[in-house]
Design a protein around this motif. Sequence first.
Motif, PDB file in Angstrom:
ATOM      1  N   HIS A  20       0.803  -1.216   0.000  1.00  0.00           N
ATOM      2  CA  HIS A  20       0.000   0.000   0.000  1.00  0.00           C
ATOM      3  C   HIS A  20       0.839   1.269   0.000  1.00  0.00           C
ATOM      4  O   HIS A  20       0.368   2.324  -0.390  1.00  0.00           O
ATOM      5  N   TRP A  57      -9.851  -0.348 -16.290  1.00  0.00           N
ATOM      6  CA  TRP A  57      -9.360   0.314 -15.082  1.00  0.00           C
ATOM      7  C   TRP A  57      -9.207   1.820 -15.222  1.00  0.00           C
ATOM      8  O   TRP A  57      -8.838   2.493 -14.264  1.00  0.00           O
ATOM      9  N   THR A  59     -11.200   4.443 -15.317  1.00  0.00           N
ATOM     10  CA  THR A  59     -11.954   5.297 -14.402  1.00  0.00           C
ATOM     11  C   THR A  59     -11.365   5.255 -13.005  1.00  0.00           C
ATOM     12  O   THR A  59     -11.210   6.296 -12.353  1.00  0.00           O
ATOM     13  N   ARG A  60     -11.020   4.065 -12.525  1.00  0.00           N
ATOM     14  CA  ARG A  60     -10.491   3.944 -11.159  1.00  0.00           C
ATOM     15  C   ARG A  60      -9.112   4.564 -11.027  1.00  0.00           C
ATOM     16  O   ARG A  60      -8.792   5.163 -10.008  1.00  0.00           O
ATOM     17  N   VAL A  61      -8.274   4.407 -12.041  1.00  0.00           N
ATOM     18  CA  VAL A  61      -6.914   4.964 -11.969  1.00  0.00           C
ATOM     19  C   VAL A  61      -6.952   6.472 -12.163  1.00  0.00           C
ATOM     20  O   VAL A  61      -6.217   7.208 -11.514  1.00  0.00           O
ATOM     21  N   GLY A  62      -7.793   6.934 -13.052  1.00  0.00           N
ATOM     22  CA  GLY A  62      -7.904   8.364 -13.311  1.00  0.00           C
ATOM     23  C   GLY A  62      -6.874   8.853 -14.316  1.00  0.00           C
ATOM     24  O   GLY A  62      -5.945   8.135 -14.687  1.00  0.00           O
ATOM     25  N   GLU A  82      -4.915   6.437 -22.543  1.00  0.00           N
ATOM     26  CA  GLU A  82      -4.763   5.578 -21.367  1.00  0.00           C
ATOM     27  C   GLU A  82      -3.332   5.525 -20.836  1.00  0.00           C
ATOM     28  O   GLU A  82      -3.018   4.740 -19.943  1.00  0.00           O
ATOM     29  N   THR A  92      -3.583   1.292  -3.886  1.00  0.00           N
ATOM     30  CA  THR A  92      -4.608   1.276  -2.843  1.00  0.00           C
ATOM     31  C   THR A  92      -5.414  -0.007  -3.011  1.00  0.00           C
ATOM     32  O   THR A  92      -5.321  -0.684  -4.049  1.00  0.00           O
ATOM     33  N   ASP A  93      -6.230  -0.330  -2.015  1.00  0.00           N
ATOM     34  CA  ASP A  93      -7.099  -1.506  -2.135  1.00  0.00           C
ATOM     35  C   ASP A  93      -8.043  -1.379  -3.325  1.00  0.00           C
ATOM     36  O   ASP A  93      -8.405  -2.381  -3.939  1.00  0.00           O
ATOM     37  N   ALA A  94      -8.433  -0.161  -3.669  1.00  0.00           N
ATOM     38  CA  ALA A  94      -9.337   0.054  -4.807  1.00  0.00           C
ATOM     39  C   ALA A  94      -8.703  -0.357  -6.128  1.00  0.00           C
ATOM     40  O   ALA A  94      -9.404  -0.577  -7.109  1.00  0.00           O
ATOM     41  N   LEU A  95      -7.371  -0.476  -6.151  1.00  0.00           N
ATOM     42  CA  LEU A  95      -6.679  -0.869  -7.383  1.00  0.00           C
ATOM     43  C   LEU A  95      -6.265  -2.338  -7.376  1.00  0.00           C
ATOM     44  O   LEU A  95      -5.523  -2.769  -8.259  1.00  0.00           O
ATOM     45  N   LEU A  98      -5.597  -4.397 -10.695  1.00  0.00           N
ATOM     46  CA  LEU A  98      -5.211  -3.475 -11.763  1.00  0.00           C
ATOM     47  C   LEU A  98      -4.398  -4.179 -12.840  1.00  0.00           C
ATOM     48  O   LEU A  98      -3.539  -5.019 -12.547  1.00  0.00           O
TER      49      LEU A  98
END
Length: 107
Positions: A20, A57, A59-62, A82, A92-95, A98
């Motif tokens: 993390h 991925w 949207t999540r990565v930005g 991209e 992060t846990d959200a990734l 990935l």
Amino acid sequence: MPRITFIEPDGTVRTVEAAHDESAMQAAKRNGIDGIIGECGGSCICATCHCHVDQAWLTRVGPAGDIEADVLEFEATDVRPESRLACQIPITDALAGLVLHVVGRSR
């Protein structure tokens, strides 16, 4: 620890565990991912960790920030919407899960 899948320039698929407190570049270098050099050590100035974020991925990565976008424009090849520098993707846990397609070398 979140897992990240790197697709290396030769098509080899490698999934690694990332801490993390590290960037995708640091996880790649620690695990010997081919094409991620990280010459500047994560300072966002060399583009030797250029990758394409898998479409699922984006949207999540930005998007890339302004400085990162400038580095990609002036230092990288095969820049696409991209495109990101792995050194600028904090884990992060959200990734978890990935997928990054390694572009690698700068101009």
